[in-house]
Write an enzyme that holds these catalytic residues in place. Sequence first.
Site, PDB file in Angstrom:
ATOM      1  N   ARG B 257       0.849  -1.556  -0.236  1.00  0.00           N
ATOM      2  CA  ARG B 257       0.424  -0.390  -0.011  1.00  0.00           C
ATOM      3  C   ARG B 257       1.255   1.292   0.006  1.00  0.00           C
ATOM      4  O   ARG B 257       1.071   1.340   1.326  1.00  0.00           O
ATOM      5  CB  ARG B 257      -1.086  -0.271   1.585  1.00  0.00           C
ATOM      6  CG  ARG B 257      -1.934   1.056   1.277  1.00  0.00           C
ATOM      7  CD  ARG B 257      -2.564   1.009   2.703  1.00  0.00           C
ATOM      8  NE  ARG B 257      -1.899   2.142   3.137  1.00  0.00           N
ATOM      9  CZ  ARG B 257      -1.885   2.421   4.068  1.00  0.00           C
ATOM     10  NH1 ARG B 257      -2.509   0.970   5.509  1.00  0.00           N
ATOM     11  NH2 ARG B 257      -0.898   2.887   5.179  1.00  0.00           N
ATOM     12  N   HIS B 261      -3.661   4.840   4.102  1.00  0.00           N
ATOM     13  CA  HIS B 261      -4.493   3.598   4.391  1.00  0.00           C
ATOM     14  C   HIS B 261      -5.732   3.606   4.092  1.00  0.00           C
ATOM     15  O   HIS B 261      -6.608   3.764   3.205  1.00  0.00           O
ATOM     16  CB  HIS B 261      -5.389   3.303   6.022  1.00  0.00           C
ATOM     17  CG  HIS B 261      -6.096   2.620   6.218  1.00  0.00           C
ATOM     18  ND1 HIS B 261      -6.607   1.160   5.682  1.00  0.00           N
ATOM     19  CD2 HIS B 261      -7.991   2.929   6.482  1.00  0.00           C
ATOM     20  CE1 HIS B 261      -8.199   1.414   5.808  1.00  0.00           C
ATOM     21  NE2 HIS B 261      -8.570   1.637   6.479  1.00  0.00           N
ATOM     22  N   TYR B 270       3.584   5.195  11.658  1.00  0.00           N
ATOM     23  CA  TYR B 270       3.790   3.950  11.802  1.00  0.00           C
ATOM     24  C   TYR B 270       4.866   3.490  11.117  1.00  0.00           C
ATOM     25  O   TYR B 270       4.483   2.130  10.766  1.00  0.00           O
ATOM     26  CB  TYR B 270       2.608   3.339  12.044  1.00  0.00           C
ATOM     27  CG  TYR B 270       1.363   3.601  11.192  1.00  0.00           C
ATOM     28  CD1 TYR B 270       1.812   2.434   9.274  1.00  0.00           C
ATOM     29  CD2 TYR B 270       0.540   3.662  11.339  1.00  0.00           C
ATOM     30  CE1 TYR B 270       0.805   2.745   8.599  1.00  0.00           C
ATOM     31  CE2 TYR B 270      -0.581   4.554   9.811  1.00  0.00           C
ATOM     32  CZ  TYR B 270      -0.658   3.875   8.704  1.00  0.00           C
ATOM     33  OH  TYR B 270      -0.828   4.307   8.110  1.00  0.00           O
TER      34      TYR B 270
HETATM   35  C1  LIG Z   1     -14.758  -5.711  11.586  1.00  0.00           C
HETATM   36  C2  LIG Z   1     -14.298  -4.529  10.423  1.00  0.00           C
HETATM   37  N1  LIG Z   1     -12.885  -4.707  11.863  1.00  0.00           N
HETATM   38  C3  LIG Z   1     -12.647  -2.482  11.250  1.00  0.00           C
HETATM   39  C4  LIG Z   1     -12.288  -1.866  10.146  1.00  0.00           C
HETATM   40  C5  LIG Z   1     -11.666  -1.044  10.378  1.00  0.00           C
HETATM   41  N2  LIG Z   1     -11.123  -0.883   9.036  1.00  0.00           N
HETATM   42  C6  LIG Z   1     -11.082  -0.565   7.613  1.00  0.00           C
HETATM   43  S1  LIG Z   1      -9.517  -1.094   7.150  1.00  0.00           S
HETATM   44  C7  LIG Z   1      -9.634  -1.781   7.968  1.00  0.00           C
HETATM   45  C8  LIG Z   1      -8.054  -2.340   8.040  1.00  0.00           C
HETATM   46  C9  LIG Z   1      -7.857  -3.113   7.008  1.00  0.00           C
HETATM   47  O1  LIG Z   1      -6.576  -3.608   6.456  1.00  0.00           O
HETATM   48  P1  LIG Z   1      -6.796  -4.656   5.080  1.00  0.00           P
HETATM   49  O2  LIG Z   1      -7.680  -6.129   5.872  1.00  0.00           O
HETATM   50  O3  LIG Z   1      -4.777  -5.455   5.124  1.00  0.00           O
HETATM   51  O4  LIG Z   1      -7.253  -4.107   3.803  1.00  0.00           O
HETATM   52  P2  LIG Z   1      -6.472  -3.008   3.317  1.00  0.00           P
HETATM   53  O5  LIG Z   1      -7.161  -2.041   3.794  1.00  0.00           O
HETATM   54  O6  LIG Z   1      -4.463  -3.018   4.094  1.00  0.00           O
HETATM   55  O7  LIG Z   1      -6.801  -3.260   1.815  1.00  0.00           O
HETATM   56  C10 LIG Z   1      -9.344  -1.814   9.463  1.00  0.00           C
HETATM   57  C11 LIG Z   1      -8.899  -1.931  10.930  1.00  0.00           C
HETATM   58  C12 LIG Z   1     -14.060  -2.563   9.526  1.00  0.00           C
HETATM   59  N3  LIG Z   1     -14.004  -1.812   8.174  1.00  0.00           N
HETATM   60  N4  LIG Z   1     -14.118  -3.513   9.137  1.00  0.00           N
END
Ligand SMILES: Cc1ncc(C[n+]2csc(CCOP(=O)(O)OP(=O)(O)O)c2C)c(N)n1
Lengths: 325, 359
Positions: B257, B261, B270
């Site tokens: 990425r 985020h 971080y």
């Molecule tokens: C069930 C849930 N918990 C927390 C969140 C908040 N949140 C949004 S994206 C994220 C991280 C996701 O990481 P990843 O699965 O690696 O996907 P990326 O964003 O890196 O594409 C979090 C904690 C959420 N959307 N859904």
Amino acid sequence: MKLTMAQAINACLDQELARDRKIILLGEDVGVDGGVFRVTEGLYAKYGKERVMDTPLAESAIVGTSIGMAAMGLRPVPEIQFDGFSFMAYHQVLCHMARMRNRTRGRFTLPLVLRIPYGGGIKALEHHGEGIESLYIHLPGIVVVAPSTPYEAKGLLASALESKDPVVFLEPKKLYRAYKEEVPEERYTIPLGKARIAKEGKDISMITYGAQTPMVMEAAAELEQEGINPEVVDLRTLNPCDWDTVTESVRKTGRAVVVHEAVKTLGFASEIIARINEKAFYHLQAAPKRVTGWDTIIPLLAGEDYFFPDKSRVKAAVKETMAEK
Amino acid sequence: MARRRVYEGSVDYLQILNEKGVADKKLEPKLSPGILKTMFELMLLTRAYDDKSVKLQRQGRMGTYAPILGQEAVGAAAALALGKDDWVLPTYRETQAYIARGVPLEKLFMYWKGIEEGMNFPEGTNSFPFAIPIGTHLPHAVGIAFALKRAGRKQAMLTFVGDGGTSQGDFHESLNFAGVWQVPLVVVIVNNHWAISVPRSEQSASATLAQKGLGYGIPCIQVDGNDALAVYKAVSDALINARSGKGPTLIEAVTYRMSMHTTADDPTKYRSDKEVNEWKKRDPIERFRKYLQKKKLWTKNYEARAMERFSKQIDEAVAKMEAYKGDPHDMFKYVWSEITDNLKEQMAEMEKFYGAGKP
Ligand SMILES: Cc1ncc(C[n+]2csc(CCOP(=O)(O)OP(=O)(O)O)c2C)c(N)n1
Ligand SMILES: [Mg+2]
């Protein structure tokens, strides 16, 4: 010191971590990042990763492991990042967190504080702004708290961290950074289970909690300019709720308007008005009213302003209630 | 024998195009110039749409947005491997998969602006709206694949999940069901090394994320996610298996990425610039451009003309998004199959207050 609610909660967590070695914070991004709302900012650096823990992404495990820790005498403070993701842990809350004391006849208790930013109004994404309090109020065995100001948040959280029962601490996102107010540096507590009269008045009781409180206070001030003198009751703890303060206020004023942003059907106002009917019915001079979110799915951000109760709706409800003879 | 080995597993890693854009002769799939150019152009369009989305958010014309930057190859190449009758359910960071399926760009802009109509995709695009609650869409993908299998028309389902998402119970339950039911499903884990501020190393103690398939009896492979050819090859093969009744596959695409985020995030809190700069060298578009150039399929002029087309397409989509007049009544219209009397009453009340628009 003047603090926002996010800063006041942070200050409280800092003080409590220092006071009680059993306290452990855990959740997604609460450590290095300091939380997506910056509520745990600086605590990882100060207390280390054993006490301020970034977890893998799994709400069910965040709450489930907290239950195990609490049963063993620790005092975990799990954070769910946004209300809409608390449902992934709801089975843990309902099946275990709420019942451990009862099903072990007090052998195991769960002194934990589950922090959840709740409610909408910050133009965030889908599932990031849900009025979820009823889902928790509906579970006997859990203390549900919703602070309404920075000062209140610090004192209520300090009490929650001494509670013998599991607490769901609902932090109104909309108020995290809405404004600053004077918050004492030294530790203080505000008792759980006690409502507060946020503004004294005699004509009508405006009953609310959490996110809507500042808006209701503003509405009350404007109504006062217009010749109506409302009393504002801020519930603080939603369960066990301080029904005495509510009914006393309504007995005095004879009128009530209840305000929250959650949907109308089985929103907390339903219970509040039922209690008023049970305990203050013969003092009522008008039918109690509620101003709530509609019975719809909360719209995405472009439409969210049409959903939440606002001053215009609250003031209109008060005036209609006052007009009844 | 009292003690013997009852299981042994391993996971392959696939890279076809190296960082210099040189293809491995033995592994290089035989793809037509047409599909190669489509792949490249979709990545270019993705980057342009992504860049525009961040700008729109910064200008207050759109809500919080999750940038794709650096991950264009995964969603683009995987979705282009789909057949017309296959289905897709990406995450919020593979919206280029929707573009590949013919979902109009304005739908995507509308969603990010906070307009429900953005999730109302045209018939024939065989696309489901992504789920914001992480990992919760995976059981749906298994169910969709089950329905496709039952329809008996040799269709397959493609879905995605992040490295963070692999920690959710739904991920594990879904893989288990997919294995037991042998559904025609391809799950791509987009390992971009971060789940907001949580690094891959703290998300799971397993050496790869692909190997999680082993636990559920599902074939698995790890691919270079910045290599569109590797992604395309792995997903194509998995889809062929799925369509021909050989069950599900789990693919881990290793990427990075490059941006924040979401537009609400500050990654400097971080992670180090050093790490980000290392990954810059592995840019998926740069690599593919070199590959096309070697194949004499790329000229500066070709790219410039494509970019002109895309920027026009994007501007038109933005104009459509901005011309869309939301109607607050819609909030009441889709809750149930019919508007209830209770909701009619509430709608009238809303009208009374905000009939002339919200102040
Ligand atoms: C069930 C849930 N918990 C927390 C969140 C908040 N949140 C949004 S994206 C994220 C991280 C996701 O990481 P990843 O699965 O690696 O996907 P990326 O964003 O890196 O594409 C979090 C904690 C959420 N959307 N859904
Ligand atoms: Mg990730």
